[in-house]
Design a protein around this motif. Structure first.
Motif, PDB file in Angstrom:
ATOM      1  N   SER A 121       0.856  -1.196   0.000  1.00  0.00           N
ATOM      2  CA  SER A 121       0.000   0.000   0.000  1.00  0.00           C
ATOM      3  C   SER A 121       0.885   1.237   0.000  1.00  0.00           C
ATOM      4  N   TYR A 122       0.374   2.309  -0.565  1.00  0.00           N
ATOM      5  CA  TYR A 122       1.074   3.585  -0.580  1.00  0.00           C
ATOM      6  C   TYR A 122       0.035   4.687  -0.469  1.00  0.00           C
ATOM      7  N   ASN A 123       0.191   5.475   0.581  1.00  0.00           N
ATOM      8  CA  ASN A 123      -0.718   6.609   0.789  1.00  0.00           C
ATOM      9  C   ASN A 123      -2.176   6.145   0.823  1.00  0.00           C
ATOM     10  N   GLY A 124      -2.380   4.963   1.430  1.00  0.00           N
ATOM     11  CA  GLY A 124      -3.728   4.447   1.596  1.00  0.00           C
ATOM     12  C   GLY A 124      -4.274   3.705   0.405  1.00  0.00           C
ATOM     13  N   SER A 125      -3.480   3.592  -0.670  1.00  0.00           N
ATOM     14  CA  SER A 125      -3.956   2.906  -1.870  1.00  0.00           C
ATOM     15  C   SER A 125      -3.181   1.607  -2.072  1.00  0.00           C
ATOM     16  N   SER A 126      -3.838   0.648  -2.716  1.00  0.00           N
ATOM     17  CA  SER A 126      -3.212  -0.632  -3.009  1.00  0.00           C
ATOM     18  C   SER A 126      -2.189  -0.461  -4.127  1.00  0.00           C
ATOM     19  N   THR A 127      -1.043  -1.145  -3.977  1.00  0.00           N
ATOM     20  CA  THR A 127       0.010  -1.048  -4.988  1.00  0.00           C
ATOM     21  C   THR A 127       0.551  -2.426  -5.323  1.00  0.00           C
ATOM     22  N   GLN A 128       1.238  -2.500  -6.435  1.00  0.00           N
ATOM     23  CA  GLN A 128       1.995  -3.687  -6.810  1.00  0.00           C
ATOM     24  C   GLN A 128       3.385  -3.250  -7.235  1.00  0.00           C
TER      25      GLN A 128
END
Length: 988
Positions: free
Chosen positions: A644-651
Motif C-alpha cells: 500500500s502507498y498513501n492508503g492505496s493498493s500497490t503492486q
C-alpha cells in the motif's frame, strides 16, 4: 521234536522282546521358528516308510519308531521339510522354517518388490521389531544407528519434533538434503512423521544409490525412504494390544553454574548487581535463605503413557488390518506436552483370479503445548543458565515472583507459560486405493490414487494481565492464530510384464506414468486489546493487528520405465529411466531425464566356486542420475508483490524471472559386495559410493542497479564420497540360547568443487561455503588463550601473530572443522535365553564441531555479569601475574567476541537403547486364552560419552534465527530426554 519246538519258541520270544525293546513312542510339538506358534496339520513320517501321523491343533504329535537309526520327516505346505534323527530321544520338538521368502529376501522397492538376491542397488531394511523396540515419539528416530550411510539426529528434544535424516551426506546447499518419504506408495512431505504409529509399520526400506533412487527422478537425489505398513494375514483373526508407561529425565550436561554464594561474591568483585557492596555476612545470610537451582525448577520428571490395539484377519480372498493408538506425553520441560491419537485400516480384496483391489489409510490428530526453544528471554531453557540463583520461582504465598535478572526483563518463566499459552495442533491423513488387473498370465496393470493431507492450527494468546502484555504495552492482551493446510494428490499407473524363459531367464519390464499435485494455503489473523483473560476469541479484541495469507502450489508429471533381468539369479542387470516435468522450473526447462543402470553377480552360485565356509558372495554396482526440485514453488517466475502507498493498493516487482532455471542433478556411482559365511553366522556388506552434484540451486547476488538483490540460479558443484560397512553375526545358537551382534560404519568426505565466480558464501556467523573445502567449514578468529602477565584475552591475527586486540577481519578458515561428522554409525547386540530377551544399541558420531553458544554467554568474562555465569569465572579466573588459566581477568568492560574459544568437538558415543523382556511360555498362556504375553522394560538415551560441554552433542536444527548451518550452533536448545519405559504386549 518237543525240544526243537521249545528252542524255537524261546528264540521267537527273544526276537519279540528285542523288537519291543527298540520300538518306542516319540512325542513332541511342532512350532514355527519365526514366531514360536504351533503348526497344526504337519505330516510326520518315518523316512522310507508309508503312512504317518498328523500334528493336532496345538502342533502336538505322537509316532512310533522301531530303531534308534530311524529319521523323522516333518512336512507342511509353505514350510521347509525338516528331518531329525531319532537317536535315543523320546521327545522331539522341531522348529520349522518358512519356505516362502521373507522380508530379508523379498524387498520393497520402487513400484513393487524384488528378490534381494538380484538387487544391484544399495539398500537397507529396518524391520518392524527394530522400529518398535525403541519407545520414541517419532518413528524416524527409531532407525538411528541402524543403517549404514543413514545419519539420524533429533531436531529437538520436543516430544513432537521430527527427526532429521541424511542419506550419504548432505546433498545440497540450499535445496534441502531431506530424503523422499513414500508411505505405501504415496510420496510424502518431509515433516509430520510423529503422527505415524510405529506399531503399524512392517518395514522401512532405505534406498541409497542411483540404481535404487533414480526411478524417483527429480526427487530422488537425497535418497528415498519407503515405509510399508502392516497388512492382514490369512488365518484366524488375531488381536494384539500394547500398553506402555514411561518416565523421562533431562540428559546430563557439563555446565557448573554459580550458586547464590558464588554469584554474589562475583558481583561484588565486579561492582554490579545485587552483590555490589555486600559484606561477607550479608552474602552468607542471603545464600542461606535463597539458593535456587533453576535446572531443578525448569526440568521435571516427564511422564508418558501409550496404548495401541490392532486386529488382523484374512481369508484367501480378503485381508484386513486395523489399529487405533493413543499417547499422552508430559515432557521434561515445564509447560511442554503432547497428546496424539490415530487409526489405520488396510484392506485387500481378491475379486476373482484377475482382479484385486485394496485400500490403505490412516488419520492422526495431535495437540502439543509449546514453549519457546530459541535464544529468547521467554525460553525456559534460557532461564536454567541465565536466571540468577538468588531469584525465586515463586513467593512464599505461592504467587509468581518478579525476577531481578535484567536479561529476563522481570518475567517469571512459570507465569509466562501459564498466562501466555501457545499450542499447535495437527491433523494428518494419508489414504490410497489401488486396482490391479491381470490382463494375461504374465501381464498386470495396476492403478493407484492417493492423497497426503496435513493441517495445522497454531494458537498463541498473551493474557491481558500477564507480565509480557504489560511490557509490550497498551492495549493489553494479544492473540495470534495461524492456520495452514497442504493437500497432495497422486495418480500412478504401472504396467508390469514378468516372465521366466527356459526356466532360467527371469525378465521383468515395467512402464508407468505418474501425476502429482500439491496445494498449500495459510492464513494468519491477529488481534490485541482484551478486557479479560477468560475471553480470547479474535472478535473480542479491541482492534485487529493484521491479517495475512497466501496460496501456493506445484505439480509434477512423469513417465518411466524399469527393466530387470537375471539368469538363474546368478547374473543380473537392471535399468530405469524417468522423465519428469515440474511446474517449479523455467518454461523451456521444466522437463528432465533421469536414469540408472546396475549389474551384479552371485559368485557363490558358480560351479567353480567351492569355498565351504562362504555361503554367499555377491558383487554389484550401479550408476545413474537423479534430481532435486526442492525450491520455492515459483522460484523461476518473475512475480509482483502487493502493498500500500498513501492508503492505496500497490503492486511492485518482487523477484526477477529466470526462464532457464532447472533441476539440481546428482550423478551417483556405487560399488559393493554382500557376504555370508560360516553357515550364515556372519553377514558383511561393504559399499563405496561417489556422488557429484551439479547445477546446484543457489541464490546469485545481483547488482543493486538491477533493482533486485539476488535470484535463484543453477550454479555450483559438490561431491560426497565414502564407504559403508554393515556387519552382523549370530555368534552362538542352540535351542535355548542365541547371541547376536551387529554394527555399521559410514565414513564420508564432502568437498565443494565449484561456486559462482569462485565466491565464498557466508552462512550465519561462522560458517562458509568455499571451493576446495567441506561444506559449512568454520571461519573464525582464533583464540590464543590468556596472557599470564596481565590476564588479557589473546587472539591470533590472520597471519598467526598473537594480539590482545580482537579484530573480526582476522577470521580464517579452520581447516577440516565443519558441523559434518567424519564418520558415524551404530552397534549393538541381542541375547535370548529361554523366554528372556536382552538387547542393547549404541550410536556414535565422530569429527563434527559445534559452536557452544551457551558458553559464549555463561563464560562472558564479566560482559554478562548480571545474568548467572559459569562458576569457573570465579574459581579459575586470572587474578595476578603468573597465573596460568584459560579464564581472562574479569571486568564488565570486557567484550564478547566470536572466536573458536567456544568451538568444540561434538563427537559422542551414546547408549541409545537397552531392552529387557520376558515372554511367558505359550503352554501357560493358552490355558487362559492368550496367544502370547510379553512384558518388557526399556531405557532410551541412557548414557552419553562425550567431551562436548554443551547441552547435548546431538544437534539437529539450524538455530531459529538462521545463525548457522545445520548442526553447527548449540544455543538454548530443547534438550533430549533420558527415558525409561515399562510395557505389556498381549495377543489373542
Amino acid at each position: 521234536m518237543l525240544k526243537i519246538r521249545q528252542v524255537l519258541l524261546c528264540l521267537l520270544l527273544a526276537v519279540v522282546s528285542l523288537a519291543n525293546a527298540q520300538s518306542r513312542k516319540i512325542t513332541g510339538q511342532v512350532t514355527s521358528e519365526s514366531d514360536g506358534e504351533p503348526i497344526p496339520g504337519v505330516t510326520i513320517q518315518v523316512q522310507g516308510q508309508e503312512g504317518g501321523e498328523i500334528s493336532d491343533m496345538d502342533g502336538k504329535y505322537s509316532i512310533t519308531v522301531s530303531s534308534d537309526e530311524d529319521v523323522l520327516v516333518f512336512s507342511f505346505i509353505g514350510m521347509e521339510q525338516t528331518m531329525i534323527a531319532v537317536g535315543n530321544k523320546t521327545v522331539i520338538n522341531p522348529k520349522m522354517t518358512s519356505s516362502v521368502k521373507d522380508i530379508d529376501e523379498v524387498m520393497v522397492v520402487a513400484y513393487g518388490t524384488a528378490n534381494k538376491a538380484t538387487i544391484t542397488g544399495a539398500s537397507e531394511i529396518v524391520k518392524s521389531d527394530e522400529i518398535t523396540k525403541v519407545s520414541v515419539s517419532n518413528v524416524t528416530q527409531a532407525i538411528q544407528g541402524k543403517a549404514a550411510g543413514v545419519q539420524v539426529t533429533a531436531s529437538s528434544g520436543r516430544p513432537g519434533a521430527d527427526g532429521n535424516i541424511k542419506i550419504r551426506g548432505v546433498g545440497s546447499i540450499s535445496a534441502g538434503s531431506t530424503p523422499l518419504y513414500v508411505i505405501d506408495g504415496i510420496p510424502q512431505g518431509s515433516s509430520g512423521f510423529s503422527a505415524l504409529n510405529p506399531s503399524d509399520i512392517e518395514s522401512m526400506t532405505i534406498l541409497k544409490d542411483a540404481s535404487a533412487t533414480s526411478i524417483y527422478g527429480s526427487r530422488g537425489s537425497n535418497g528415498v525412504v519407503l515405509i510399508t505398513t502392516r497388512q492382514g494375514k490369512t488365518g484366524e483373526t488375531t488381536v494384539d494390544a500394547t500398553a506402555e508407561f514411561g518416565l523421562s529425565y533431562k540428559t546430563q550436561d557439563k555446565f557448573n553454574m554459580m550458586n547464590t554464594q558464588q554469584k554474589l561474591e562475583y558481583e561484588r568483585q565486579l561492582g554490579v548487581g545485587l552483590g555490589m557492596g555486600m559484606t561477607d555476612a550479608q552474602i552468607n545470610a542471603y545464600a542461606d535463605s535463597i539458593d535456587t537451582d533453576w535446572s531443578k525448577e525448569i526440568y521435571r520428571t516427564g511422564k508418558k503413557q501409550a496404548y495401541n490395539v490392532s486386529i488382523s484377519s484374512g481369508t484367501e480372498k480378503s485381508k484386513t488390518y486395523a489399529s487405533i493408538n493413543y499417547s499422552d506425553e508430559e515432557a521434561i520441560v515445564y509447560g511442554s506436552d503432547l497428546k496424539k491419537g490415530g487409526a489405520r485400516i488396510n484392506s485387500t480384496f481378491e475379486v476373482n483370479s484377475k482382479i484385486e483391489v485394496g485400500i490403505s489409510s490412516f488419520i492422526s490428530a495431535s495437540k502439543e503445548n509449546l514453549v519457546r526453544d530459541d535464544r529468547n528471554a521467554l525460553n525456559p531453557n534460557n532461564y536454567v543458565y541465565s536466571a540468577n540463583p538468588y531469584d525465586l520461582p515463586r513467593n512464599s504465598d505461592g504467587s509468581y515472583s518478579t525476577l531481578i535478572t535484567p536479561s529476563l526483563y522481570g518475567i517469571n518463566v512459570f507465569e509466562n507459560i501459564d498466562k501466555n499459552p501457545t499450542y499447535i495442533s495437527y491433523i494428518k491423513g494419508v489414504g490410497s486405493a489401488y486396482f490391479s488387473y491381470n490382463i494375461l498370465k504374465d501381464l498386470n496393470f495396476k492403478t493407484t490414487i492417493g492423497i497426503d493431507y496435513r493441517q495445522s492450527d497454531y494458537y498463541q494468546y498473551n493474557q491481558p494481565d500477564s507480565k509480557l502484555s504489560i511490557i509490550l504495552g497498551s492495549p493489553y492482551g494479544y492473540r495470534n492464530d495461524t492456520f495452514s493446510r497442504r493437500a497432495t494428490s497422486l495418480w500412478n499407473n504401472v504396467l508390469t510384464y514378468k516372465k521366466t524363459l527356459a526356466g532360467a531367464h527371469n525378465l521383468k519390464l515395467q512402464i508407468g506414468s505418474e501425476a502429482q499435485e500439491s496445494n498449500y494455503r495459510t492464513y494468519t489473523a491477529k488481534g490485541k486489546g482484551y478486557s479479560t483473560s477468560a475471553i480470547d476469541a479474535l472478535d473480542n479484541a479491541a482492534q485487529a493487528d493484521g491479517i495475512g495469507g497466501k496460496e501456493t502450489g506445484w505439480s509434477l508429471v512423469s513417465f518411466f520405465g524399469i527393466a530387470t533381468y537375471d539368469f538363474n539369479e546368478k547374473y543380473f542387470v537392471d535399468a530405469s529411466i524417468r522423465r519428469d516435468g515440474c511446474s517449479r522450473f523455467g518454461e523451456d526447462f521444466k522437463y528432465g531425464n533421469f536414469w540408472a543402470v546396475g549389474a551384479g553377480w552371485n559368485i557363490h552360485d558358480e560351479a567353480f566356486f567351492n569355498v565351504n565356509w562362504i555361503d554367499r558372495l555377491k558383487v554389484r554396482g550401479s550408476t545413474g542420475i537423479s534430481g532435486n526440485n526442492n525450491i520455492g514453488d515459483y522460484a523461476a517466475q518473475g512475480v509482483y508483490g502487493a502493498g500500500s502507498y498513501n492508503g492505496s493498493s500497490t503492486q511492485y516487482p518482487r523477484r526477477l524471472a529466470n526462464d532457464e532455471l532447472t533441476w539440481e542433478k546428482s550423478l551417483s556411482s556405487s560399488f559393493g559386495f554382500d557376504f555370508s559365511g560360516f553357515s550364515n553366522r556372519l553377514d558383511l556388506t561393504v559399499d563405496y559410493f561417489y556422488r557429484n552434484t551439479t547445477d546446484m540451486l543457489l541464490d546469485v547476488q545481483l547488482t543493486r542497479t538491477s533493482g533486485f538483490s539476488s535470484r535463484t540460479d543453477n550454479i555450483g558443484e559438490m561431491t560426497n564420497k565414502g564407504i559403508e560397512i554393515t556387519a552382523g553375526s549370530e555368534i552362538y545358537k542352540t535351542d535355548n540360547l542365541s547371541i547376536k551382534l551387529h554394527a555399521n560404519f559410514t565414513a564420508i568426505k564432502n568437498e565443494v568443487t565449484k561456486l559462482y565466480n569462485g565466491d565464498d558464501i557466508t552462512i550465519g556467523w561462522n560458517n562458509i561455503v568455499s571451493e576446495g573445502l567441506p561444506l559449512y567449514n568454520y571461519k573464525m578468529v582464533r583464540w590464543a588463550g590468556v596472557n599470564p602477565i596481565n590476564g588479557d584475552a589473546l587472539y591470533y591475527t590472520a597471519d598467526g601473530e598473537i594480539t590482545n586486540v580482537y579484530n573480526g577481519d582476522d577470521a580464517v578458515v579452520l581447516d577440516d572443522k565443519t558441523p559434518l561428522p567424519k564418520f558415524y554409525g551404530g552397534f549393538g547386540g541381542a541375547i535370548e535365553f529361554h523366554n528372556v530377551e536382552f538387547s542393547f544399541d549404541f550410536n556414535y558420531n565422530y569429527g563434527n564441531y559445534i559452536y557452544n553458544h551457551v558458553s559464549f554467554f555463561t563464560l562472558s568474562d564479566g560482559a554478562q555479569a548480571t545474568s548467572n555465569q559459569d562458576a569457573r569465572l570465579l574459581t579459575d579466573q586470572w587474578l595476578k601475574p603468573g597465573d596460568i588459566t584459560d579464564i581472562p581477568k574479569q571486568s564488565t568492560a570486557n567484550s564478547q567476541n566470536m572466536s573458536d574459544r567456544f568451538l568444540e568437538d561434538g563427537s559422542y558415543l551414546r547408549l541409545r537403547n537397552v531392552t529387557l523382556a520376558y515372554s511367558f511360555p505359550k503352554d501357560m498362556t493358552k490355558k487362559i486364552g492368550i496367544r502370547n504375553l510379553r512384558v518388557y522394560a526399556q531405557g532410551y538415551n541412557i548414557l552419553t560419552f562425550t567431551n562436548y560441554s554443551g547441552l547435548d552433542p546431538e544437534i539437529g536444527d539450524t538455530p531459529a534465527d538462521d545463525t548457522g548451518s545445520f548442526g553447527s550452533v548449540s544455543d538454548y536448545n530443547y534438550p533430549c530426554a533420558r527415558t525409561y519405559v515399562f510395557g505389556l504386549q498381549v495377543g489373542f
